[in-house]
Design an enzyme around this catalytic site. Structure first.
Site, PDB file in Angstrom:
ATOM      1  N   GLU A 140       0.824  -1.212   0.000  1.00 52.36           N
ATOM      2  CA  GLU A 140       0.000   0.000   0.000  1.00 52.36           C
ATOM      3  C   GLU A 140       0.856   1.258   0.000  1.00 52.36           C
ATOM      4  OE1 GLU A 140      -3.196   0.262  -0.344  1.00 52.36           O
ATOM      5  OE2 GLU A 140      -3.982  -1.730   0.113  1.00 52.36           O
ATOM      6  N   ASP A 280      -4.417  -9.383  -8.290  1.00 55.55           N
ATOM      7  CA  ASP A 280      -4.743  -8.483  -9.408  1.00 55.55           C
ATOM      8  C   ASP A 280      -3.559  -7.714  -9.992  1.00 55.55           C
ATOM      9  OD1 ASP A 280      -4.674  -7.115  -6.995  1.00 55.55           O
ATOM     10  OD2 ASP A 280      -6.623  -6.176  -7.210  1.00 55.55           O
ATOM     11  N   GLU A 366     -18.791  -5.344  -3.554  1.00 56.71           N
ATOM     12  CA  GLU A 366     -17.444  -5.903  -3.429  1.00 56.71           C
ATOM     13  C   GLU A 366     -17.363  -7.322  -3.997  1.00 56.71           C
ATOM     14  OE1 GLU A 366     -14.953  -4.178  -2.681  1.00 56.71           O
ATOM     15  OE2 GLU A 366     -13.355  -5.494  -2.003  1.00 56.71           O
ATOM     16  N   GLU A 387     -11.945   0.798 -10.207  1.00 57.27           N
ATOM     17  CA  GLU A 387     -11.578  -0.138 -11.285  1.00 57.27           C
ATOM     18  C   GLU A 387     -12.544  -0.133 -12.464  1.00 57.27           C
ATOM     19  OE1 GLU A 387     -11.305  -0.812  -8.064  1.00 57.27           O
ATOM     20  OE2 GLU A 387      -9.156  -1.201  -7.828  1.00 57.27           O
ATOM     21  N   THR A 470      -0.914   1.094 -10.628  1.00 59.20           N
ATOM     22  CA  THR A 470      -2.174   0.512 -10.153  1.00 59.20           C
ATOM     23  C   THR A 470      -2.921   1.472  -9.235  1.00 59.20           C
ATOM     24  OG1 THR A 470      -3.182  -1.504  -9.283  1.00 59.20           O
ATOM     25  CG2 THR A 470      -1.241  -0.675  -8.108  1.00 59.20           C
TER      26      THR A 470
END
Ligand SMILES: *[C@@H]1O[C@H](CO)[C@@H](O)[C@H](O)[C@H]1NC(C)=O
Ligand SMILES: *[C@@H]1O[C@H](CO)[C@@H](O)[C@H](O)[C@H]1NC(C)=O
Ligand SMILES: *[C@@H]1O[C@H](CO)[C@@H](O)[C@H](O)[C@H]1NC(C)=O
Ligand SMILES: *[C@@H]1O[C@H](CO)[C@@H](O)[C@H](O)[C@H]1NC(C)=O
Ligand SMILES: *[C@@H]1O[C@H](CO)[C@@H](O)[C@H](O)[C@H]1NC(C)=O
Length: 572
Positions: A140, A280, A366, A387, A470
């Site tokens: 993160e 991902d 989600e 996304e 990302t």
């Protein structure tokens, strides 16, 4: 009252009307999705207002803390909470790192606000510190903080958006290098795979968990690679590359990775494979690292991984046996990645799956269980995730089909009607009740608003190729990223390219889709997008342009340089 009684002739006319209308629609497809210039500008202004509503409330009520609580006009110092579901080892005196400001910088430039960008850059230059006793999640912190700083540094020194001379002296790059050095201790493991958690001040803590995710090991190369290229210090890139190679070596015989693993033993803990949470961005970074750094090693990994994941979807990495049949909000990045590969048809159809769910609930829950046709009982939330907007942006760039603008418009409408509150934008706790949660995630500013804005106004992308990390932080694709690669995959003598037939470079995103072609063989027809056509010779040597294949990111024919190598001239 005769007027109420219609003559038979008139009612026949009425009955014909719908048919005439339908005919008109069929004859002129442009009327079906008439997304005119005025409507596009209205939407862009609407997104701009959304961003500033989020940004200004953050600056008023939360800055320099990490994130805004929009319902109570307060803040949360969440950097040390990210990825930390159990809220372990929270620091006592952590006062925040202006996380949302760091995340907003490139969005400010995308929206053309150079003065506010400059104000933020200068504040951070002087006031940011990582000498804090906080346990943070490496993944993160890398994508949000390191990526935000590296991207903002490049933009602050870029010819288009350069800050006034004398005001900016590469301080963000110094902060990024400081942070990168603090990351390095995480990689000091027998496998080279990094710990998921470090303490920014004291390094890896005693008894720290050795469990991490595939994304946690495989999504560091863009930020740490860029940091190495910018500073000339190869340690960051070397550490990230070593971890990525180790991770790749752990794939199963089906070319699938698992989801979680142990960084000490190098063994898998969770064998389920897929494209959602925990995996991902591993796929995303293989492809994007190839685009940014140009090394075939990344393409080769990506290509095998991409074929495998399309074959198995969500499966046990060892057997290929299907595990879950579900759509998750995080998976919605996948169509965008397929656009980068050049698989537009596949991207379009997977995007439509997500649109169907979005349309049904108003936002993306989600986790949606396809086999039960129901929401997951505890994962009914929508935390303003980007996304789906991201994929919509990529598909519009590739196809210019205005249907995607309509999708964007419905995303904007949903966000405004369900999540906008007086003090910002709030996450949705439960999509069935639209009950809100007091949290405005920093990625709403870094990604959700940015991708929606770029959908309606892409002037930021004109004449420059960018790769978006990302977390939505743009890194320009420059020839020198390729040249400074430590390996020798890329020929270094690019100086002698024939340039007469090279038009002005365009954004890779602006270049159009190539048609699917079939490359036959005795084993049957293998249908591939033209973007996958490899060079005739595996060492990329050539005599004529025709011997060079098509580039996967632009769908353009590669050129044969005077030095006899197939190359990607358009990216210069
Ligand atoms: C830039 O951002 C600041 C702070 O939100 C705002 O006051 C200003 O109007 C913005 N300028 C432009 C040109 O959008
Ligand atoms: C650094 O932070 C202090 C305290 O918030 C502020 O007064 C100062 O202006 C900041 N520095 C810059 C360059 O913005
Ligand atoms: C680490 O684990 C050992 C053994 O379980 C324990 O004795 C020790 O107190 C732990 N240290 C910390 C800092 O938690
Ligand atoms: C996407 O799919 C829809 C529905 O199947 C189709 O009408 C449309 O033409 C497709 N667009 C592209 C660019 O493939
Ligand atoms: C690059 O190629 C050109 C043309 O082939 C040649 O003249 C030049 O010496 C080469 N440069 C290097 C550094 O090899």
């Amino acid at each position: 009252m005769a007027s109420l009684v219609e003559s038979p002739a008139r009612s026949r006319e009425r009955a014909l009307l719908p048919f005439l209308f339908l005919l008109l629609l069929l004859l002129s497809p442009s009327l079906v999705s008439a997304f005119g210039e005025a409507r596009r500008i209205r939407m862009k202004e609407e997104v701009r207002r959304m961003f500033y509503h989020a940004y200004e409330n953050y600056m008023t009520y939360a800055f320099p803390h990490d994130e805004l609580k929009p319902i109570t006009n307060s803040y949360t110092d969440s950097l040390s909470e990210l990825g930390n579901l159990k809220l372990e080892h929270l620091p006592e005196n952590y006062k925040g790192s202006a996380l949302t400001l760091i995340e907003s910088l490139s969005s400010l430039l995308v929206m053309g606000n150079k003065s506010e960008f400059e104000r933020g850059v200068l504040w951070l230059s002087e006031n940011l510190t990582f000498d804090i006793d906080a346990r943070i999640n490496l993944f993160e912190c890398n994508i949000r903080v390191l990526g935000g700083l590296v991207s903002a540094h490049i933009l602050a020194t870029d010819s288009k958006s350069r800050l006034a001379p004398g005001t900016y002296k590469n301080q963000l790059l110094s902060h990024a290098a400081d942070l990168g050095q603090r990351f390095l201790c995480a990689f000091d493991t027998p496998t080279g795979l990094p710990y998921a958690w470090i303490n920014l001040k004291y390094g890896v803590m005693e008894n720290e968990t050795s469990e991490t995710s595939t994304s946690g090991c495989g999504s560091l190369i863009l930020e740490m690679g860029a940091l190495s290229r910018l500073t000339g210090d190869s340690r960051y890139e070397t550490a990230a590359l070593r971890a990525l190679r180790k991770l790749w070596s752990m794939r199963s015989s089906l070319d699938l990775p698992g989801t979680t693993l142990d960084v000490i033993t190098g063994e898998w803990i969770e064998y389920s494979s897929g494209i959602g949470a925990g995996v991902d961005s591993f796929y995303e970074y293989l492809m994007k690292a190839y685009i940014l750094f140009g090394s075939d090693e990344f393409w080769d990994m990506f290509h095998s991984a991409y074929i495998a994941v399309q074959k198995y979807h969500e499966a046990d990495m060892r057997t290929g046996k299907a595990t879950y049949w579900q759509l998750t909000s995080l998976q919605a990045f996948w169509p965008g990645l397929q656009v980068l590969v050049g698989d537009i048809t596949a991207a379009n159809s997977s995007h439509r799956e997500f649109f169907h769910i979005w349309d049904r609930f108003g936002v993306l829950p989600e986790r949606y269980l396809l086999d039960h046709d129901a929401l997951h009982p505890t994962e009914k939330y929508y935390p303003l995730r980007p996304e789906f907007a991201e994929s919509t942006f990529y598909l519009y760039q590739a196809t210019k089909d205005t249907w995607y603008l309509e999708v964007g418009e419905s995303i904007v409408k949903s966000l405004n009607s369900y999540t906008r509150v007086q003090g910002g934008f709030a996450s949705i706790r439960d999509v069935t009740t639209m009950q809100l949660e007091d949290h405005q995630h920093s990625f709403f500013l870094a990604e959700t608003c940015k991708y929606l804005y770029l959908l309606f106004d892409d002037s930021f992308l004109v004449n420059e190729n960018y790769i978006f990390t990302t977390e939505g932080h743009p890194i320009p694709i420059r020839r020198w990223w390729h040249e400074r690669l430590p390996q020798t995959y890329i020929p270094t003598n690019w100086t002698s390219f024939k340039s007469e037939n090279h038009p002005n470079p365009v954004s890779a995103m602006q270049s159009q889709v190539c048609p699917a072609t079939s490359t036959g063989g005795n084993t049957g027809i293998l249908l591939e997008s033209a973007c996958h056509i490899p060079d005739m010779r595996t060492n990329h040597r050539c005599i004529t342009h025709e011997e060079c294949g098509t580039d996967a990111t632009s769908c353009r024919q590669r050129m044969c340089s005077m030095a006899g190598y197939c190359g990607l001239w358009f990216r210069i």
